[in-house]
Motif scaffolding. Sequence first.
Motif, PDB file in Angstrom:
ATOM      1  N   ARG A   1       0.855  -1.170   0.000  1.00 30.70           N
ATOM      2  CA  ARG A   1       0.000   0.000   0.000  1.00 30.70           C
ATOM      3  C   ARG A   1       0.900   1.232   0.000  1.00 30.70           C
ATOM      4  N   HIS A   2       0.392   2.313  -0.569  1.00 34.32           N
ATOM      5  CA  HIS A   2       1.116   3.586  -0.599  1.00 34.32           C
ATOM      6  C   HIS A   2       0.497   4.467   0.485  1.00 34.32           C
ATOM      7  N   VAL A   3       1.215   4.616   1.591  1.00 35.54           N
ATOM      8  CA  VAL A   3       0.729   5.411   2.714  1.00 35.54           C
ATOM      9  C   VAL A   3       1.729   6.524   2.977  1.00 35.54           C
ATOM     10  N   GLU A   4       1.257   7.753   3.011  1.00 36.17           N
ATOM     11  CA  GLU A   4       2.142   8.895   3.193  1.00 36.17           C
ATOM     12  C   GLU A   4       1.726   9.704   4.410  1.00 36.17           C
ATOM     13  N   ILE A   5       2.724  10.328   5.027  1.00 35.32           N
ATOM     14  CA  ILE A   5       2.508  11.097   6.249  1.00 35.32           C
ATOM     15  C   ILE A   5       2.693  12.579   5.956  1.00 35.32           C
ATOM     16  N   GLN A   6       1.699  13.379   6.358  1.00 33.94           N
ATOM     17  CA  GLN A   6       1.801  14.835   6.231  1.00 33.94           C
ATOM     18  C   GLN A   6       2.566  15.385   7.430  1.00 33.94           C
ATOM     19  N   VAL A   7       3.723  16.015   7.175  1.00 27.93           N
ATOM     20  CA  VAL A   7       4.494  16.630   8.246  1.00 27.93           C
ATOM     21  C   VAL A   7       4.502  18.141   8.071  1.00 27.93           C
ATOM     22  N   PHE A   8       4.757  18.831   9.202  1.00 26.54           N
ATOM     23  CA  PHE A   8       4.847  20.286   9.187  1.00 26.54           C
ATOM     24  C   PHE A   8       5.874  20.701  10.223  1.00 26.54           C
ATOM     25  N   CYS A   9       6.810  21.550   9.810  1.00 24.45           N
ATOM     26  CA  CYS A   9       7.853  22.030  10.723  1.00 24.45           C
ATOM     27  C   CYS A   9       7.940  23.550  10.619  1.00 24.45           C
ATOM     28  N   ASP A  10       8.296  24.191  11.740  1.00 27.28           N
ATOM     29  CA  ASP A  10       8.459  25.638  11.711  1.00 27.28           C
ATOM     30  C   ASP A  10       9.937  26.012  11.831  1.00 27.28           C
ATOM     31  N   GLN A  11      10.221  27.305  11.818  1.00 25.61           N
ATOM     32  CA  GLN A  11      11.598  27.789  11.863  1.00 25.61           C
ATOM     33  C   GLN A  11      12.198  27.703  13.265  1.00 25.61           C
ATOM     34  N   GLN A  12      11.364  27.405  14.264  1.00 22.99           N
ATOM     35  CA  GLN A  12      11.846  27.278  15.639  1.00 22.99           C
ATOM     36  C   GLN A  12      12.245  25.848  15.998  1.00 22.99           C
ATOM     37  N   GLY A  13      12.152  24.924  15.025  1.00 13.59           N
ATOM     38  CA  GLY A  13      12.550  23.544  15.266  1.00 13.59           C
ATOM     39  C   GLY A  13      11.426  22.633  15.717  1.00 13.59           C
ATOM     40  N   ASN A  14      10.195  23.140  15.766  1.00 11.68           N
ATOM     41  CA  ASN A  14       9.049  22.311  16.137  1.00 11.68           C
ATOM     42  C   ASN A  14       8.545  21.538  14.929  1.00 11.68           C
ATOM     43  N   GLY A  15       7.978  20.372  15.178  1.00  8.17           N
ATOM     44  CA  GLY A  15       7.418  19.577  14.091  1.00  8.17           C
ATOM     45  C   GLY A  15       6.245  18.746  14.555  1.00  8.17           C
ATOM     46  N   VAL A  16       5.268  18.561  13.678  1.00  7.96           N
ATOM     47  CA  VAL A  16       4.128  17.690  13.950  1.00  7.96           C
ATOM     48  C   VAL A  16       3.837  16.876  12.704  1.00  7.96           C
ATOM     49  N   TYR A  17       3.120  15.765  12.889  1.00  5.12           N
ATOM     50  CA  TYR A  17       2.579  15.067  11.726  1.00  5.12           C
ATOM     51  C   TYR A  17       1.059  15.120  11.819  1.00  5.12           C
TER      52      TYR A  17
ATOM     53  N   GLN B   1       1.142  27.215   5.966  1.00  6.75           N
ATOM     54  CA  GLN B   1       2.340  27.512   5.181  1.00  6.75           C
ATOM     55  C   GLN B   1       2.694  28.994   5.245  1.00  6.75           C
ATOM     56  N   LEU B   2       1.708  29.847   5.085  1.00  8.34           N
ATOM     57  CA  LEU B   2       1.969  31.289   5.087  1.00  8.34           C
ATOM     58  C   LEU B   2       2.440  31.756   6.454  1.00  8.34           C
ATOM     59  N   ALA B   3       1.865  31.180   7.518  1.00  8.83           N
ATOM     60  CA  ALA B   3       2.275  31.562   8.873  1.00  8.83           C
ATOM     61  C   ALA B   3       3.717  31.140   9.141  1.00  8.83           C
ATOM     62  N   VAL B   4       4.062  29.901   8.791  1.00  4.17           N
ATOM     63  CA  VAL B   4       5.412  29.405   9.030  1.00  4.17           C
ATOM     64  C   VAL B   4       6.424  30.174   8.186  1.00  4.17           C
ATOM     65  N   ALA B   5       6.077  30.457   6.934  1.00  5.17           N
ATOM     66  CA  ALA B   5       6.993  31.203   6.063  1.00  5.17           C
ATOM     67  C   ALA B   5       7.261  32.604   6.606  1.00  5.17           C
ATOM     68  N   ALA B   6       6.294  33.169   7.340  1.00  3.88           N
ATOM     69  CA  ALA B   6       6.449  34.507   7.926  1.00  3.88           C
ATOM     70  C   ALA B   6       7.189  34.464   9.260  1.00  3.88           C
ATOM     71  N   GLY B   7       7.609  33.257   9.683  1.00  6.58           N
ATOM     72  CA  GLY B   7       8.383  33.131  10.911  1.00  6.58           C
ATOM     73  C   GLY B   7       7.581  32.796  12.143  1.00  6.58           C
ATOM     74  N   GLU B   8       6.296  32.576  12.000  1.00  3.19           N
ATOM     75  CA  GLU B   8       5.464  32.247  13.148  1.00  3.19           C
ATOM     76  C   GLU B   8       5.632  30.775  13.525  1.00  3.19           C
ATOM     77  N   PRO B   9       5.415  30.426  14.811  1.00  2.00           N
ATOM     78  CA  PRO B   9       5.477  29.015  15.213  1.00  2.00           C
ATOM     79  C   PRO B   9       4.266  28.250  14.708  1.00  2.00           C
ATOM     80  N   LEU B  10       4.333  26.929  14.728  1.00  2.00           N
ATOM     81  CA  LEU B  10       3.214  26.102  14.288  1.00  2.00           C
ATOM     82  C   LEU B  10       1.951  26.448  15.070  1.00  2.00           C
ATOM     83  N   PRO B  11       0.817  26.497  14.402  1.00  2.00           N
ATOM     84  CA  PRO B  11      -0.434  26.845  15.095  1.00  2.00           C
ATOM     85  C   PRO B  11      -0.875  25.814  16.135  1.00  2.00           C
ATOM     86  N   LYS B  12      -0.463  24.546  15.994  1.00  2.00           N
ATOM     87  CA  LYS B  12      -0.897  23.484  16.894  1.00  2.00           C
ATOM     88  C   LYS B  12       0.293  22.621  17.306  1.00  2.00           C
ATOM     89  N   ARG B  13       0.179  22.041  18.513  1.00  2.00           N
ATOM     90  CA  ARG B  13       1.131  21.024  18.951  1.00  2.00           C
ATOM     91  C   ARG B  13       0.548  19.650  18.638  1.00  2.00           C
TER      92      ARG B  13
END
Length: 666
Positions: free
Chosen positions: A207-223, A312-324
């Motif tokens: 099966r082809h299963v993919e994970i959506q990840v998101f990281c900010d400029q402060q080093g935080n990341g979520v899936y 994407q627009l928030a992270v590109a502007a330097g803001e932290p991820l909206p959610k943990r």
Amino acid sequence: MIRKLLIANRGEIACRIIKTARRLGVATVAVYSDADADALHVQLADEAIRLGPPPAKDSYLDADRVLAAARRTGADAIHPGYGFLSENAGFCRACEQAGIIFVGPPASAIEAMGSKSAAKRIMEEAGVPLVPGYHGENQQPALLQEHAREIGYPVLLKAAAGGGGKGMRRVDDPGEFHSALDAAKREAMNAFGDDLMLLERYVVSPRHVEIQVFCDQQGNGVYLFERDCSVQRRHQKVVEEAPAPGLTPELRDEMGQAALRAAHAIGYEGAGTVEFLLDADGSFYFMEMNTRLQVEHPVTEMISGQDLVAWQLAVAAGEPLPKRQEQLAIDGHAFEVRIYAEDPDNNFLPATGTLVRHRPPVDSESVRVDTGVQSGDEISVHYDPMIAKLICHGRNRREALAKLDRALGQYQIAGLRHNIDFLRRVINQQDFVAGRVTTHFIEDHESELLQAERALTALQCAGIAAYLHERERRDLRAAAPAEDPGSPWHCGDNWRSGLPARRRHNIDIHGRHVGLETEVVDGAVSWCCEALGEAGRGEIRLLPGSELALVDGRRMGFSCVDTAEGGAVFVGDCQVEFRVLPPDLGEAGQHAGGLEAPMNGTVIALLVEAGSAVEADQPLLVMEAMKMEHTLRAPSAGVVQQYLCAEGDLVDGGSLLIDFDSGEPA
């Protein structure tokens, strides 16, 4: 904060970004080629800048022109969408040097994942599971074939710089290896300008299963959980869903954490997707990381309640991820299908032409249509033939699937071939309904999913009969002389001095010729079609002043539209497009002894010499159209008398390319 955003893309993703930016109070700039001068994304944006002629290399792929447009309009950020420049590290670096925000990861992350072979090495060091294979720089064909032998057949050839199924070939037998390698390298060079190949063991039923990840400029990341994209054709995704059916919470978290390790290993920022092969035993293997937003991101938005473009627009502007991570949860189930201009019954050949009608279902909280086209637009040879994405959400998988089937039944497209009927067969297939899918789903159920394309139903015949009667009435009214507009000979109500007139019509429905007889009595159209046997007769009456009809006493929706050669009818949740043939078709339109271009495109390779004797099904010529290669093969044993084209020629669909002598007696 981003104040003005230039969208370096086209189609549905450009429209999607513009709508989100507008909601956030961000001004937008669209760019366009000459082919897209009146496109929907151009109409939606606050400003629009011409890039150049239709070929992507002269417009959307021209980084200098895109940057010049940003400077000219004062844009402080560029969103590349997906495709085109979205994974171009050089463009990303040029944006940085120009002081323009690139809405995406840093150039170093794009470079790290841009080469599949380099990505494999990085993932191995990060502890992300890999499929056994060869990822080295030495590309000697003999060496590659030796590694294929060590890995064990079947093997998969993949372009190191590739994506979207380009430059990819499965090889089942050592005797096929070199021809498959040549074809994969040629396609990779045409698509990416790089023919470096890697080898992998071919996982037979994954099966082809993919994970959506998101990281900010402060080093935080979520899936943001996973998507199952197993239903594919030519390695292009057809149906996507989230969450993946049957995935346990433990496996979901294990895959999510592996995806985050992959992202952190390359210093990732923004939206990205880590793609895995999931084996039947629960083992999963890294395939690639897409350093951009994915086409299928809406299903993740539906189940997470998050707007990924806004993120994407928030992270590109330097803001932290909206959610943990602990603030994210799955709500219900979502499906996405890609509505394409293509012919599923002819090896999914892309279609070009005018979109005479494009009437999608109405957007709601649970039904969403992302599109960049509208009625009257041209689907051209220059770009991907995707018309729209249809996304449906439900409280559970069964409900989401029911909403998707209903929405597909409401979707109306006319003017060119499309895949809506095919998609409905896919999502109603028993194994799909049960969630039993692999990347070979379409191949495994080919006879069930594709052969039904030629089926004709009583509802379609009823709709065609009503259309033909309405067309005759319209033509008669238009032909009425001004000096005698009340003449009974032009009233269009089938009046005759004797018995009602019976008409016989010759109809072509996607290559199938059908005889249809109609008779009108008191405004009701009776029809008869011998091809349907005992079920091949009925009655339809159009209700005036509305898009409704009574079909054998059943009240249902009805509408129709003229096309270039005939018409298209939409009745209930059924649709059909057809041509009206002259009474005696004969052999008109047939090219004896010649092979025609199946569509508009570019000739990229002539595979045999003129005058050569060839076997049946032997490849003779390769065309490129809509970013895919299409091979013309010998219809039988015979002789290639001459080519009527040369490599590099742009040819129109239907034009004669090869003078072929089958050697059969006259």
